[in-house]
Design a protein around this motif. Structure first.
Motif, PDB file in Angstrom:
ATOM      1  N   TYR A 103       0.854  -1.238  -0.105  1.00 11.08           N
ATOM      2  CA  TYR A 103      -0.054  -0.021   0.019  1.00 11.08           C
ATOM      3  C   TYR A 103       0.753   1.263   0.060  1.00 11.08           C
ATOM      4  CZ  TYR A 103      -3.934   3.088   1.380  1.00 11.08           C
ATOM      5  OH  TYR A 103      -4.883   4.076   1.217  1.00 11.08           O
ATOM      6  N   ASN A 104       2.059   1.217   0.824  1.00 12.57           N
ATOM      7  CA  ASN A 104       2.815   2.368   0.622  1.00 12.57           C
ATOM      8  C   ASN A 104       4.167   2.352  -0.219  1.00 12.57           C
ATOM      9  OD1 ASN A 104       1.162   3.433   2.753  1.00 12.57           O
ATOM     10  ND2 ASN A 104       2.593   2.265   4.579  1.00 12.57           N
ATOM     11  N   SER A 105       3.857   1.447  -1.312  1.00 15.36           N
ATOM     12  CA  SER A 105       4.935   1.686  -2.283  1.00 15.36           C
ATOM     13  C   SER A 105       4.573   2.916  -3.110  1.00 15.36           C
ATOM     14  CB  SER A 105       4.899   0.171  -3.221  1.00 15.36           C
ATOM     15  OG  SER A 105       3.652   0.447  -3.998  1.00 15.36           O
ATOM     16  N   PRO A 106       5.899   3.284  -3.837  1.00 18.67           N
ATOM     17  CA  PRO A 106       5.824   4.416  -4.625  1.00 18.67           C
ATOM     18  C   PRO A 106       4.593   4.583  -5.436  1.00 18.67           C
ATOM     19  CG  PRO A 106       7.929   4.146  -4.205  1.00 18.67           C
ATOM     20  CD  PRO A 106       7.400   2.850  -3.695  1.00 18.67           C
ATOM     21  N   ASP A 107       4.583   3.263  -6.425  1.00 22.23           N
ATOM     22  CA  ASP A 107       3.804   3.006  -7.447  1.00 22.23           C
ATOM     23  C   ASP A 107       2.134   3.364  -7.124  1.00 22.23           C
ATOM     24  OD1 ASP A 107       5.476   2.688  -9.109  1.00 22.23           O
ATOM     25  OD2 ASP A 107       5.385   0.621  -9.274  1.00 22.23           O
ATOM     26  N   ALA A 138       1.388  17.002  -5.411  1.00 20.48           N
ATOM     27  CA  ALA A 138       1.010  17.730  -4.103  1.00 20.48           C
ATOM     28  C   ALA A 138      -0.301  17.807  -3.934  1.00 20.48           C
ATOM     29  CB  ALA A 138       1.599  19.102  -4.255  1.00 20.48           C
ATOM     30  N   ASP A 139      -1.300  18.041  -5.036  1.00 21.03           N
ATOM     31  CA  ASP A 139      -2.605  18.230  -4.709  1.00 21.03           C
ATOM     32  C   ASP A 139      -3.172  16.954  -4.051  1.00 21.03           C
ATOM     33  OD1 ASP A 139      -5.234  19.550  -5.053  1.00 21.03           O
ATOM     34  OD2 ASP A 139      -5.444  18.540  -6.792  1.00 21.03           O
ATOM     35  N   SER A 140      -3.075  15.988  -4.605  1.00 19.70           N
ATOM     36  CA  SER A 140      -3.682  14.563  -3.937  1.00 19.70           C
ATOM     37  C   SER A 140      -3.016  14.339  -2.454  1.00 19.70           C
ATOM     38  CB  SER A 140      -3.392  13.517  -4.817  1.00 19.70           C
ATOM     39  OG  SER A 140      -3.809  14.082  -6.304  1.00 19.70           O
ATOM     40  N   VAL A 141      -1.775  14.378  -2.441  1.00 21.18           N
ATOM     41  CA  VAL A 141      -1.221  14.061  -1.146  1.00 21.18           C
ATOM     42  C   VAL A 141      -1.629  14.984   0.062  1.00 21.18           C
ATOM     43  CG1 VAL A 141       0.817  13.850   0.343  1.00 21.18           C
ATOM     44  CG2 VAL A 141       0.927  12.944  -1.930  1.00 21.18           C
ATOM     45  N   SER A 142      -2.148  16.318  -0.411  1.00 20.08           N
ATOM     46  CA  SER A 142      -2.470  17.169   0.825  1.00 20.08           C
ATOM     47  C   SER A 142      -3.707  16.807   1.361  1.00 20.08           C
ATOM     48  CB  SER A 142      -2.906  18.704   0.001  1.00 20.08           C
ATOM     49  OG  SER A 142      -3.943  18.722  -0.950  1.00 20.08           O
ATOM     50  N   THR A 143      -4.569  15.985   0.941  1.00 19.58           N
ATOM     51  CA  THR A 143      -5.952  15.549   1.492  1.00 19.58           C
ATOM     52  C   THR A 143      -5.632  14.177   1.931  1.00 19.58           C
ATOM     53  OG1 THR A 143      -6.624  14.928  -0.402  1.00 19.58           O
ATOM     54  CG2 THR A 143      -7.379  17.024   0.108  1.00 19.58           C
ATOM     55  N   SER A 144      -4.363  13.419   1.861  1.00 16.33           N
ATOM     56  CA  SER A 144      -4.178  12.144   2.277  1.00 16.33           C
ATOM     57  C   SER A 144      -3.696  12.126   3.720  1.00 16.33           C
ATOM     58  CB  SER A 144      -3.075  11.432   1.358  1.00 16.33           C
ATOM     59  OG  SER A 144      -2.666  10.170   1.735  1.00 16.33           O
ATOM     60  N   LYS A 145      -4.248  10.963   4.429  1.00 17.12           N
ATOM     61  CA  LYS A 145      -3.711  10.762   5.817  1.00 17.12           C
ATOM     62  C   LYS A 145      -2.475   9.742   5.669  1.00 17.12           C
ATOM     63  CE  LYS A 145      -8.274  11.495   7.717  1.00 17.12           C
ATOM     64  NZ  LYS A 145      -9.383  10.816   8.333  1.00 17.12           N
ATOM     65  N   THR A 146      -1.957   9.145   4.372  1.00 15.01           N
ATOM     66  CA  THR A 146      -0.988   8.151   4.409  1.00 15.01           C
ATOM     67  C   THR A 146       0.469   8.777   4.789  1.00 15.01           C
ATOM     68  OG1 THR A 146      -2.218   7.033   2.756  1.00 15.01           O
ATOM     69  CG2 THR A 146      -0.065   6.660   2.939  1.00 15.01           C
ATOM     70  N   SER A 147       1.190   8.287   5.457  1.00 14.52           N
ATOM     71  CA  SER A 147       2.379   8.637   5.602  1.00 14.52           C
ATOM     72  C   SER A 147       3.266   7.589   5.141  1.00 14.52           C
ATOM     73  CB  SER A 147       2.975   8.824   7.060  1.00 14.52           C
ATOM     74  OG  SER A 147       2.665   7.734   7.891  1.00 14.52           O
ATOM     75  N   ILE A 148       4.457   7.813   4.873  1.00 11.93           N
ATOM     76  CA  ILE A 148       5.382   6.779   4.074  1.00 11.93           C
ATOM     77  C   ILE A 148       6.824   6.692   4.597  1.00 11.93           C
ATOM     78  CG2 ILE A 148       4.367   7.152   1.967  1.00 11.93           C
ATOM     79  CD1 ILE A 148       6.785   8.814   0.967  1.00 11.93           C
ATOM     80  N   LEU A 149       7.666   5.741   4.538  1.00 10.50           N
ATOM     81  CA  LEU A 149       8.838   5.640   4.954  1.00 10.50           C
ATOM     82  C   LEU A 149       9.588   6.401   4.176  1.00 10.50           C
ATOM     83  CD1 LEU A 149       9.162   1.770   4.964  1.00 10.50           C
ATOM     84  CD2 LEU A 149       8.824   2.988   7.113  1.00 10.50           C
ATOM     85  N   LYS A 221       8.418   8.466  10.135  1.00  8.47           N
ATOM     86  CA  LYS A 221       7.507   8.340   8.767  1.00  8.47           C
ATOM     87  C   LYS A 221       7.157   9.618   8.232  1.00  8.47           C
ATOM     88  CE  LYS A 221       5.280   4.782   7.687  1.00  8.47           C
ATOM     89  NZ  LYS A 221       3.949   3.818   7.729  1.00  8.47           N
ATOM     90  N   ILE A 222       7.247   9.921   7.132  1.00  4.12           N
ATOM     91  CA  ILE A 222       6.739  11.215   6.539  1.00  4.12           C
ATOM     92  C   ILE A 222       5.439  11.538   5.982  1.00  4.12           C
ATOM     93  CG2 ILE A 222       7.496  13.014   4.317  1.00  4.12           C
ATOM     94  CD1 ILE A 222       9.995  11.507   4.234  1.00  4.12           C
ATOM     95  N   THR A 223       4.716  12.432   6.629  1.00  8.91           N
ATOM     96  CA  THR A 223       3.413  12.779   6.476  1.00  8.91           C
ATOM     97  C   THR A 223       3.036  13.110   5.290  1.00  8.91           C
ATOM     98  OG1 THR A 223       3.596  15.037   7.312  1.00  8.91           O
ATOM     99  CG2 THR A 223       3.420  13.432   9.149  1.00  8.91           C
ATOM    100  N   GLY A 224       1.744  13.360   4.981  1.00  8.13           N
ATOM    101  CA  GLY A 224       1.421  13.828   3.609  1.00  8.13           C
ATOM    102  C   GLY A 224       1.856  15.142   3.352  1.00  8.13           C
ATOM    103  N   LYS A 225       1.691  16.010   4.468  1.00  7.47           N
ATOM    104  CA  LYS A 225       2.285  17.442   4.249  1.00  7.47           C
ATOM    105  C   LYS A 225       3.605  17.397   4.176  1.00  7.47           C
ATOM    106  CE  LYS A 225       2.632  21.721   7.001  1.00  7.47           C
ATOM    107  NZ  LYS A 225       2.097  22.311   8.380  1.00  7.47           N
TER     108      LYS A 225
END
Length: 237
Positions: A103-107, A138-149, A221-225
């Motif tokens: 789920y957290n893969s770049p693709d 940037a537009d999409s991630v701004s509303t995402s709650k997903t954080s990534i490694l 982990k890096i937040t959406g922001k």
């Protein structure tokens, strides 16, 4: 992902979880007994709030059920014993790890960003509003709650033409004051300034050791922001 992974863990509201009903089925327990175990855990420790109460419907009636992430599953399953208990504990942890990695893969991050953007465009067109140009990611991630490694963030930066790997990105984050540079237990943890800017979150994972004691592992982990922030840093968006 295999069929077992898809059955026992799933994604709900952008979170990787399982539920008490599925856990009861897997471990051969009565669902009411698993609910009682969770109720007791929360009664003993008011800080245990990661069990989210919800419900399911059967034969026209609604019944109580809990959702839980990997850490809370580990906390619950510590008390499970029996012939196959250890086998299913390991299968659940493996399933959580596999789905999180997928789920957290770049693709998948880019795919979700594109899907979200498409939904926004359709909504705006329906309302006859003009869509203002924005960077897709940037537009999409701004509303995402997903954080990534941190390593996955490095892959995204590299896919945009910047020569960057995980080790190099960790070094850059330390040298530029985003991660703690001094050696010790806090090495590679976010600095206070990074946390104040909401660029990182710290994921705590419960690890059950063979000798019976519990260890807590911390991962930045890096937040959406934060993802938007570092994309803009490196691409000058």
């Amino acid at each position: 992902m295999n069929e077992l992974t898809e059955k026992i863990v799933f994604i709900e509201n952008d979170k990787i979880v399982t539920n008490s009903k599925q856990v009861a089925e897997s471990f051969g327990k009565q669902h009411k007994d698993v609910l009682e175990n969770i109720d007791n855990l929360m009664a003993e420790n008011s800080a245990v709030k990661m069990f989210k109460e919800t419900s399911y419907e059967s034969r026209g009636r609604k019944f109580r059920m809990y959702l839980m992430n990997r850490d809370r599953f580990s906390l619950l399953a510590m008390g499970f014993t029996g012939k196959h208990a250890l086998e299913f504990k390991l299968k659940y942890i493996e399933a959580f790890n596999q789905l999180e990695q997928f789920y957290n893969s770049p693709d998948m991050i880019i795919k979700r960003a594109m899907e979200l953007q498409a939904q926004k465009i359709i909504k705006l067109e329906t309302e006859n509003k003009e869509l203002k140009p924005k960077a897709l990611f940037a537009d999409s991630v701004s509303t995402s709650k997903t954080s990534i490694l941190v390593g996955d963030m490095a892959k995204i930066i590299k896919s945009n033409g910047i020569d960057m790997g995980a080790n190099r990105f960790f070094t850059w984050l330390r040298d530029n004051g985003y991660l703690i540079k001094r050696k010790g237990s806090d090495w590679n943890m976010p600095t206070q300034n990074s946390m104040n800017l909401d660029l990182f979150e710290i994921k705590e994972t419960i690890i059950n050791k063979p000798d019976g004691h519990v260890q807590i592992s911390k991962t930045p982990k890096i937040t959406g922001k934060g993802q938007i922030y570092f994309i803009n840093k490196f691409l000058g968006a």
